[in-house]
Design a protein around this motif. Sequence first.
Motif, PDB file in Angstrom:
ATOM      1  N   MET A   1      13.116 -62.923  35.559  1.00  0.00           N
ATOM      2  CA  MET A   1      14.282 -63.138  34.726  1.00  0.00           C
ATOM      3  C   MET A   1      15.256 -63.996  35.506  1.00  0.00           C
ATOM      4  SD  MET A   1      17.023 -60.308  33.636  1.00  0.00           S
ATOM      5  CE  MET A   1      17.289 -59.970  35.343  1.00  0.00           C
ATOM      6  N   THR A   2      15.745 -65.013  34.884  1.00  0.00           N
ATOM      7  CA  THR A   2      16.747 -65.873  35.504  1.00  0.00           C
ATOM      8  C   THR A   2      18.073 -65.629  34.806  1.00  0.00           C
ATOM      9  OG1 THR A   2      15.084 -67.522  36.009  1.00  0.00           O
ATOM     10  CG2 THR A   2      17.368 -68.241  36.045  1.00  0.00           C
ATOM     11  N   VAL A   3      19.070 -65.311  35.591  1.00  0.00           N
ATOM     12  CA  VAL A   3      20.392 -65.059  35.043  1.00  0.00           C
ATOM     13  C   VAL A   3      21.079 -66.401  34.818  1.00  0.00           C
ATOM     14  CG1 VAL A   3      22.606 -63.988  35.509  1.00  0.00           C
ATOM     15  CG2 VAL A   3      20.517 -62.854  36.216  1.00  0.00           C
ATOM     16  N   PRO A   4      21.719 -66.593  33.651  1.00  0.00           N
ATOM     17  CA  PRO A   4      22.409 -67.859  33.402  1.00  0.00           C
ATOM     18  C   PRO A   4      23.453 -68.130  34.481  1.00  0.00           C
ATOM     19  CG  PRO A   4      22.348 -66.522  31.414  1.00  0.00           C
ATOM     20  CD  PRO A   4      21.827 -65.666  32.544  1.00  0.00           C
ATOM     21  N   GLY A   5      23.639 -69.368  34.780  1.00  0.00           N
ATOM     22  CA  GLY A   5      24.602 -69.751  35.800  1.00  0.00           C
ATOM     23  C   GLY A   5      24.327 -71.184  36.210  1.00  0.00           C
ATOM     24  N   PRO A   6      24.713 -71.555  37.416  1.00  0.00           N
ATOM     25  CA  PRO A   6      24.473 -72.918  37.859  1.00  0.00           C
ATOM     26  C   PRO A   6      22.972 -73.210  37.913  1.00  0.00           C
ATOM     27  CG  PRO A   6      25.777 -71.681  39.472  1.00  0.00           C
ATOM     28  CD  PRO A   6      25.385 -70.736  38.395  1.00  0.00           C
ATOM     29  N   PRO A   7      22.568 -74.460  37.691  1.00  0.00           N
ATOM     30  CA  PRO A   7      21.137 -74.785  37.711  1.00  0.00           C
ATOM     31  C   PRO A   7      20.522 -74.470  39.069  1.00  0.00           C
ATOM     32  CG  PRO A   7      22.467 -76.713  37.113  1.00  0.00           C
ATOM     33  CD  PRO A   7      23.404 -75.599  37.437  1.00  0.00           C
ATOM     34  N   ARG A   8      19.483 -73.685  39.065  1.00  0.00           N
ATOM     35  CA  ARG A   8      18.827 -73.312  40.311  1.00  0.00           C
ATOM     36  C   ARG A   8      17.527 -74.069  40.503  1.00  0.00           C
ATOM     37  NH1 ARG A   8      20.782 -67.624  39.160  1.00  0.00           N
ATOM     38  NH2 ARG A   8      22.593 -67.550  40.460  1.00  0.00           N
ATOM     39  N   GLU A   9      16.939 -74.566  39.445  1.00  0.00           N
ATOM     40  CA  GLU A   9      15.693 -75.303  39.566  1.00  0.00           C
ATOM     41  C   GLU A   9      15.878 -76.524  40.454  1.00  0.00           C
ATOM     42  OE1 GLU A   9      12.759 -74.102  38.520  1.00  0.00           O
ATOM     43  OE2 GLU A   9      13.953 -72.392  37.893  1.00  0.00           O
ATOM     44  N   ASP A  10      17.069 -77.128  40.473  1.00  0.00           N
ATOM     45  CA  ASP A  10      17.325 -78.288  41.322  1.00  0.00           C
ATOM     46  C   ASP A  10      17.115 -77.944  42.793  1.00  0.00           C
ATOM     47  OD1 ASP A  10      20.088 -79.492  39.303  1.00  0.00           O
ATOM     48  OD2 ASP A  10      17.926 -79.694  39.032  1.00  0.00           O
ATOM     49  N   ASP A  43       1.594 -79.398  42.252  1.00  0.00           N
ATOM     50  CA  ASP A  43       2.187 -79.558  43.581  1.00  0.00           C
ATOM     51  C   ASP A  43       3.076 -78.377  43.971  1.00  0.00           C
ATOM     52  OD1 ASP A  43       1.127 -82.210  43.976  1.00  0.00           O
ATOM     53  OD2 ASP A  43       2.685 -82.965  42.637  1.00  0.00           O
ATOM     54  N   VAL A  44       3.747 -77.806  42.963  1.00  0.00           N
ATOM     55  CA  VAL A  44       4.740 -76.762  43.239  1.00  0.00           C
ATOM     56  C   VAL A  44       4.647 -75.664  42.187  1.00  0.00           C
ATOM     57  CG1 VAL A  44       7.199 -76.257  43.532  1.00  0.00           C
ATOM     58  CG2 VAL A  44       6.317 -78.500  44.190  1.00  0.00           C
ATOM     59  N   VAL A  45       4.659 -74.401  42.652  1.00  0.00           N
ATOM     60  CA  VAL A  45       4.827 -73.248  41.768  1.00  0.00           C
ATOM     61  C   VAL A  45       6.153 -72.618  42.155  1.00  0.00           C
ATOM     62  CG1 VAL A  45       3.977 -70.967  41.107  1.00  0.00           C
ATOM     63  CG2 VAL A  45       2.356 -72.850  41.405  1.00  0.00           C
ATOM     64  N   ARG A  46       7.019 -72.403  41.141  1.00  0.00           N
ATOM     65  CA  ARG A  46       8.366 -71.855  41.353  1.00  0.00           C
ATOM     66  C   ARG A  46       8.425 -70.405  40.883  1.00  0.00           C
ATOM     67  NH1 ARG A  46       8.542 -76.779  38.917  1.00  0.00           N
ATOM     68  NH2 ARG A  46       8.607 -75.772  36.881  1.00  0.00           N
ATOM     69  N   ALA A  47       9.133 -69.582  41.637  1.00  0.00           N
ATOM     70  CA  ALA A  47       9.363 -68.188  41.241  1.00  0.00           C
ATOM     71  C   ALA A  47      10.864 -67.931  41.310  1.00  0.00           C
ATOM     72  CB  ALA A  47       8.602 -67.227  42.144  1.00  0.00           C
ATOM     73  N   GLY A  48      11.464 -67.578  40.167  1.00  0.00           N
ATOM     74  CA  GLY A  48      12.901 -67.353  40.074  1.00  0.00           C
ATOM     75  C   GLY A  48      13.365 -66.100  40.783  1.00  0.00           C
ATOM     76  N   ASP A  49      14.655 -65.917  40.782  1.00  0.00           N
ATOM     77  CA  ASP A  49      15.378 -64.927  41.581  1.00  0.00           C
ATOM     78  C   ASP A  49      14.815 -63.513  41.605  1.00  0.00           C
ATOM     79  OD1 ASP A  49      16.934 -67.166  41.672  1.00  0.00           O
ATOM     80  OD2 ASP A  49      18.750 -66.194  40.977  1.00  0.00           O
ATOM     81  N   ASP A  50      14.494 -62.957  40.464  1.00  0.00           N
ATOM     82  CA  ASP A  50      14.110 -61.544  40.419  1.00  0.00           C
ATOM     83  C   ASP A  50      12.623 -61.322  40.166  1.00  0.00           C
ATOM     84  OD1 ASP A  50      16.753 -60.642  40.802  1.00  0.00           O
ATOM     85  OD2 ASP A  50      17.198 -60.993  38.697  1.00  0.00           O
ATOM     86  N   LEU A  51      11.850 -62.387  40.105  1.00  0.00           N
ATOM     87  CA  LEU A  51      10.459 -62.252  39.686  1.00  0.00           C
ATOM     88  C   LEU A  51       9.588 -61.496  40.690  1.00  0.00           C
ATOM     89  CD1 LEU A  51       8.335 -62.759  37.576  1.00  0.00           C
ATOM     90  CD2 LEU A  51       7.970 -65.026  38.556  1.00  0.00           C
ATOM     91  N   PRO A  83      15.794 -61.874  46.337  1.00  0.00           N
ATOM     92  CA  PRO A  83      16.904 -61.101  46.896  1.00  0.00           C
ATOM     93  C   PRO A  83      16.393 -60.162  47.989  1.00  0.00           C
ATOM     94  CG  PRO A  83      16.321 -60.251  44.733  1.00  0.00           C
ATOM     95  CD  PRO A  83      15.484 -61.474  44.964  1.00  0.00           C
ATOM     96  N   GLU A  84      17.143 -60.040  49.048  1.00  0.00           N
ATOM     97  CA  GLU A  84      16.800 -59.119  50.132  1.00  0.00           C
ATOM     98  C   GLU A  84      17.831 -57.997  50.123  1.00  0.00           C
ATOM     99  OE1 GLU A  84      16.679 -61.619  53.579  1.00  0.00           O
ATOM    100  OE2 GLU A  84      14.874 -62.653  52.883  1.00  0.00           O
ATOM    101  N   LEU A  85      17.485 -56.937  49.446  1.00  0.00           N
ATOM    102  CA  LEU A  85      18.421 -55.829  49.260  1.00  0.00           C
ATOM    103  C   LEU A  85      18.085 -54.620  50.125  1.00  0.00           C
ATOM    104  CD1 LEU A  85      18.775 -56.026  45.376  1.00  0.00           C
ATOM    105  CD2 LEU A  85      20.220 -57.059  47.114  1.00  0.00           C
ATOM    106  N   ASP A  86      17.158 -54.774  51.078  1.00  0.00           N
ATOM    107  CA  ASP A  86      16.750 -53.620  51.869  1.00  0.00           C
ATOM    108  C   ASP A  86      17.901 -53.018  52.674  1.00  0.00           C
ATOM    109  OD1 ASP A  86      16.282 -56.148  53.187  1.00  0.00           O
ATOM    110  OD2 ASP A  86      15.329 -55.060  54.828  1.00  0.00           O
ATOM    111  N   HIS A 147      12.954 -53.175  39.659  1.00  0.00           N
ATOM    112  CA  HIS A 147      12.537 -53.999  40.798  1.00  0.00           C
ATOM    113  C   HIS A 147      12.302 -53.146  42.033  1.00  0.00           C
ATOM    114  CE1 HIS A 147      14.835 -57.670  39.014  1.00  0.00           C
ATOM    115  NE2 HIS A 147      13.979 -57.138  38.186  1.00  0.00           N
ATOM    116  N   GLN A 148      11.340 -53.578  42.841  1.00  0.00           N
ATOM    117  CA  GLN A 148      11.110 -52.956  44.140  1.00  0.00           C
ATOM    118  C   GLN A 148      11.988 -53.678  45.157  1.00  0.00           C
ATOM    119  OE1 GLN A 148       7.012 -52.415  45.270  1.00  0.00           O
ATOM    120  NE2 GLN A 148       7.502 -52.703  47.431  1.00  0.00           N
TER     121      GLN A 148
END
Length: 187
Positions: A1-10, A43-51, A83-86, A147-148
């Motif tokens: 899930m990608t939360v709306p906000g500034p473009p992160r794909e760039d 060439d590239v596989v992208r994984a968003g913030d919480d995936l 995210p590193e929430l440990d 999420h884990q």
Amino acid sequence: MTVPGPPREDVFADVAAAVLGPGPHSGADLLDVLAQMPAHPVDVVRAGDDLLPRLAHENGLEAALNAARLALRPGGLLVAAVPELDRLRRLRPTAPPPRVSGRGEARQVTVQLWDWAEDGSSYGLEVLQLARSAGRWELVRSVATRHQVLSKEQISEALTGAGFAAVQRLSPKEAGHPLPVWVAVAP
């Protein structure tokens, strides 16, 4: 899930260009790869913030990383923001600050609510998006997942265990992204 906000794909494209060099790079989102393997290696596989944390909670991280590696050409990149929430598991905060975008009637607010497991190993995440309409706030979208909590070591081990080489973690400052960005090379 990608939360709306500034473009992160760039940011992902910038990281890919820094590693692969300039030029157009074929790419795919990890969720799309999981739904249907690309006809040709990318060439590239992208994984968003919480995936990755969501896939880890669903016991699907290993299979997803293997699918990403198979979708990539040799030397291709997996680029993932994680995210590193440990360190937060002891504190178990209930929410980060709201994210506000736009101005006046075009303003939107995104709020995250966290519900931690007793042992701090996972958390429920609810994302609420509010928008102005006729002078009032209205809920326009709501998403809930679980999420884990993944440490740097767990992420590195998962990537190397899936067969990736040259696994590297870029700090938010290095990547220009609010979260650490992981880069891993397909053999």
